[in-house]
Scaffold this active site. Structure first.
Site, PDB file in Angstrom:
ATOM      1  N   GLU A  90      14.666  26.447  43.945  1.00 38.37           N
ATOM      2  CA  GLU A  90      15.983  26.475  44.433  1.00 38.37           C
ATOM      3  C   GLU A  90      16.991  26.485  42.966  1.00 38.37           C
ATOM      4  O   GLU A  90      17.776  26.716  43.032  1.00 38.37           O
ATOM      5  CB  GLU A  90      16.320  25.100  45.047  1.00 38.37           C
ATOM      6  CG  GLU A  90      15.838  25.330  46.445  1.00 38.37           C
ATOM      7  CD  GLU A  90      16.509  26.076  47.416  1.00 38.37           C
ATOM      8  OE1 GLU A  90      17.867  26.116  47.161  1.00 38.37           O
ATOM      9  OE2 GLU A  90      16.021  26.484  48.446  1.00 38.37           O
ATOM     10  N   GLU A  99      25.351  25.356  42.180  1.00 38.04           N
ATOM     11  CA  GLU A  99      25.235  26.751  42.700  1.00 38.04           C
ATOM     12  C   GLU A  99      26.041  27.861  41.779  1.00 38.04           C
ATOM     13  O   GLU A  99      26.979  27.622  41.332  1.00 38.04           O
ATOM     14  CB  GLU A  99      25.981  26.771  44.309  1.00 38.04           C
ATOM     15  CG  GLU A  99      25.681  28.201  44.657  1.00 38.04           C
ATOM     16  CD  GLU A  99      26.080  28.152  46.133  1.00 38.04           C
ATOM     17  OE1 GLU A  99      26.313  28.968  46.821  1.00 38.04           O
ATOM     18  OE2 GLU A  99      26.561  26.921  46.770  1.00 38.04           O
ATOM     19  N   ASN A 137      26.937  17.418  54.954  1.00 39.39           N
ATOM     20  CA  ASN A 137      25.652  16.864  54.303  1.00 39.39           C
ATOM     21  C   ASN A 137      26.065  15.915  53.137  1.00 39.39           C
ATOM     22  O   ASN A 137      25.353  14.776  53.157  1.00 39.39           O
ATOM     23  CB  ASN A 137      24.808  17.931  53.874  1.00 39.39           C
ATOM     24  CG  ASN A 137      24.141  18.896  54.896  1.00 39.39           C
ATOM     25  OD1 ASN A 137      23.564  18.333  55.852  1.00 39.39           O
ATOM     26  ND2 ASN A 137      24.226  20.317  54.670  1.00 39.39           N
TER      27      ASN A 137
END
Length: 237
Positions: A90, A99, A137
């Site tokens: 990831e 990100e 989340n």
């Protein structure tokens, strides 16, 4: 990574980490309560960002005591290898804290929730070892951990322990795109393939993006070898 995750640019940045020469016994002494030593952690992530400290990881494990302590020694090591392999995939080997595709940042706000997106529509982008994303989340992880992440999601990119805790929250408590938590997959027998399904099954399982799935598997095999155990069965999804 998580539920309704937009295809991550990070997947393309994933690297393959080779097996390192076995370290001397004195260098591989384990810290109490964790099956990975700092030396082994550094073998797995030779190019990691300094933000991702081993101390931050070991401090975070206290939030989920069953993590890497369930089952026999081989099971515990496999869970550690599985978690860290998915983390490596990831984040490009723990190089990236956030990100990389900034064009996605505005996509992770579900404004229909009663709490909305108080930090701003573009504030809930992927962060941390498993790239936590979406306001839903951040709210759920923060509530579980006793940390205000819905108002201040930046903690996940500013505090190493919080960052690791947020990913351990997902690993230990969320089914994601699968039918079980990643912890249950490793602790109770289903195997590594189910961790892939939980984390990104909608994009990498059932014949989709096989190269990405295989990258996770190869990292898992390498990390299991560093920890001195076999990877077990059921590696694919």
């Amino acid at each position: 990574m998580l539920v309704r995750r937009v295809a991550a640019a990070l997947a393309a940045a994933a690297i393959t980490v080779g097996l390192a020469v076995t370290l001397p016994a004195a260098a591989t002494a384990r810290p109490a309560g964790f099956v990975v030593s700092e030396a082994q952690f550094n073998q797995m992530f030779p190019n990691k960002n300094a933000f991702y400290t081993f101390q931050g990881l070991t401090d975070a494990t206290g939030a989920y005591p069953a993590f890497t302590t369930s089952g026999d020694d081989a099971t515990q090591k496999r869970e550690a290898a599985a978690f860290l392999a998915n983390v490596s995939h990831e984040t490009g080997g723990l190089q990236f804290i956030v990100e990389q595709n900034t064009a996605n940042y505005g996509s992770y706000c579900d404004a229909s929730q009663s709490y909305g997106c108080p930090a701003g529509q573009a504030a809930y982008y992927g962060r941390g070892p498993l790239q936590l994303s979406w306001n839903t989340n951040y709210k759920a992880a923060g509530d579980a951990l006793g940390i205000d992440l819905i108002d201040n999601p930046w903690q996940v990119e500013q505090d190493a322990t919080v960052s690791w805790k947020a990913s351990l929250w997902f690993w230990n408590t969320q089914n994601g795109a699968g039918k079980m938590t990643a912890h249950d997959a490793m602790a109770n027998g289903p195997g590594f393939g189910e961790t892939i399904r939980t984390i990104n099954g909608g994009l990498e399982c059932n014949g989709q993006n096989v190269d990405q799935m295989n990258d996770r598997i190869n990292l898992y095999k390498q990390f299991a070898g560093i920890l001195g155990t076999d990877p077990g069965s059921n590696l694919t999804c």
